[in-house]
Design an enzyme around this catalytic site. Structure first.
Site, PDB file in Angstrom:
ATOM      1  N   ASP B  42      82.389  80.832 -65.958  1.00  0.00           N
ATOM      2  CA  ASP B  42      81.828  80.184 -67.140  1.00  0.00           C
ATOM      3  C   ASP B  42      80.301  80.324 -67.252  1.00  0.00           C
ATOM      4  O   ASP B  42      79.769  80.655 -68.316  1.00  0.00           O
ATOM      5  CB  ASP B  42      82.237  78.700 -67.080  1.00  0.00           C
ATOM      6  CG  ASP B  42      81.930  77.998 -68.384  1.00  0.00           C
ATOM      7  OD1 ASP B  42      82.089  78.623 -69.445  1.00  0.00           O
ATOM      8  OD2 ASP B  42      81.519  76.826 -68.332  1.00  0.00           O
ATOM      9  N   LYS B  55      84.579  88.156 -79.760  1.00  0.00           N
ATOM     10  CA  LYS B  55      85.483  88.749 -78.771  1.00  0.00           C
ATOM     11  C   LYS B  55      86.360  87.659 -78.143  1.00  0.00           C
ATOM     12  O   LYS B  55      86.012  86.480 -78.174  1.00  0.00           O
ATOM     13  CB  LYS B  55      84.674  89.449 -77.672  1.00  0.00           C
ATOM     14  CG  LYS B  55      83.782  90.575 -78.211  1.00  0.00           C
ATOM     15  CD  LYS B  55      82.965  91.234 -77.117  1.00  0.00           C
ATOM     16  CE  LYS B  55      81.870  92.122 -77.698  1.00  0.00           C
ATOM     17  NZ  LYS B  55      82.349  93.390 -78.270  1.00  0.00           N
TER      18      LYS B  55
END
Lengths: 265, 265
Positions: B42, B55
């Site tokens: 992350d 995306k």
């Protein structure tokens, strides 16, 4: 104050990466653009010909590193914006050391002296590792075989320590025309500690047109003399390195410590 | 054949560099642009938020590296163009090892199997060295203190070898919340071989907003606990390293071998 500052030159010591623009950083390209003066070894300058049109360019033969560094500092002191360029990373066996040594002798300091910036790049250890598999997943040592500036006994002692410590070992400058015994001596030392089938990668001209790669092993590593030279890097595996279809792979840790299919359980 | 190939996915394992776009390579940015799918821890994905709009993004917590690698391979096998991202260089203690381990288990081969590319980047050793001076002008060892995947006895043996071999030593993962003894033990070993005033650099968050750097020495290196953590790298000098105005400098060779003012003679 502002005009004083704006008149002052800058010195960028810039790593171009392996010698192909793709693996250069944005910072490197930006400072090349900003510079009015480029200094470097002729071959390295040749790698960026298209990026330096119209700038003052000082090309040097392979030696004369001290001259190069002094000239770069002098021109920046006179107000020029200078890029002292080299392939790879100037922070790894590169020009930044000599620049700081000379600056220290001159009493320079970072706070109010000449602006000096080392722009890191992708060095041979990074590029060669990427091309041959995953040898640097574990602890590694980096050793230069060049005995121009370091006595050979010291280099031998370091090779012995790396071999004894089970370090994957990255060898810079493994051989030159005048210097061929080093890799032979090095292999003998590794064979005291590692199996003959320990993977060894030989990478010549990483990411350049003439790139050539062999993954072999300790027993056969001397069979490729045509691969050796100043743009060659050798990587010797450690006890956990395995070869797989012309690649060398190091697992990321000791096998007992993790499962490759943990998500499938 | 052509349509077969064009349907096939790709897996890029991409090094973002220290976490600031300037020090990313052009290749890294190009493959991020090409990809339709981004996978990563992350925090690393957060570093490139502006480059991956639109995306498909899979964010992972810090653990689950095996899951991440399997998912990246699976999605690429299904025809996706995947970037598995990490900071620094995926070839140095990074994700490429796990990817190749899993691919080897699956019998993959480079010639006619899935396209896999490791995109090297500026690793902590490159960026930290550039920020503190010129510590890596001489042979160096790189050691991770993380004992999650490697037994501590092995790490200690490596530290001892690096200290005995007079290697400048770059320490990755020097400490975590649960793990604080390692740097203390490491310091004890170095003090057997090196003087207490040997320069030591502690670099936290190189090239990030919260960057913090201390150049200290072996005797005082434990006095900065607030600097330690998973984004900190420590560099221990060798017998030839000297400190100069809050920098650490290694000469490029043995003093007797060259003159800093050779051009003035």
């Amino acid at each position: 104050m502002a005009s004083e500052t704006s008149k002052r030159g800058k010195l960028y010591v810039v790593g171009l990466g392996p010698g192909n623009h793709e693996h250069m950083t944005f910072r490197a390209k930006d400072v090349l653009k900003e510079a009015d003066t480029i200094i470097g070894y002729d071959t390295y300058v040749g790698l960026i010909e298209d990026l330096i049109a119209g700038k003052e360019v000082h090309r040097y033969p392979m030696t004369q590193e001290v001259d190069r560094a002094n000239q770069a500092i002098d021109l920046a002191d006179q107000g020029r914006i200078v890029c002292l360029v080299s392939s790879g990373d100037p922070g790894i066996y590169g020009m930044i050391g000599l620049v700081y040594e000379i600056l220290a002798k001159r009493g320079w300091n970072r706070q109010d002296g000449l602006y000096v910036e080392c722009v890191p790049g992708v060095s041979s250890l990074n590029s060669c590792a990427a091309l041959v598999g995953s040898p640097l997943m574990t602890d590694f040592a980096v050793v230069s075989m060049s005995d121009l500036l370091v006595p050979w006994e010291i280099i031998l002692k370091r090779v012995e320590a790396a071999a004894a410590g089970d370090y994957v070992t990255v060898i810079y400058n493994p051989a030159s025309k005048k210097r061929i015994h080093q890799l032979k001596d090095t292999r003998e030392i590794f064979l005291k500690y590692r199996k003959p089938d320990t993977p060894v990668a030989i990478v010549k001209g990483a990411y350049r047109d003439r790139q050539d790669i062999v993954v072999t092993d300790l027993s056969s590593m001397l069979n490729f003399p045509e691969m050796l030279g100043m743009i060659t890097t050798v990587i010797v595996g450690n006890s956990s390195t395995f070869s797989y279809k012309e690649m060398m792979i190091n697992p990321r840790g000791y096998a007992s410590k993790y499962q490759l299919v943990e998500n499938k359980d």
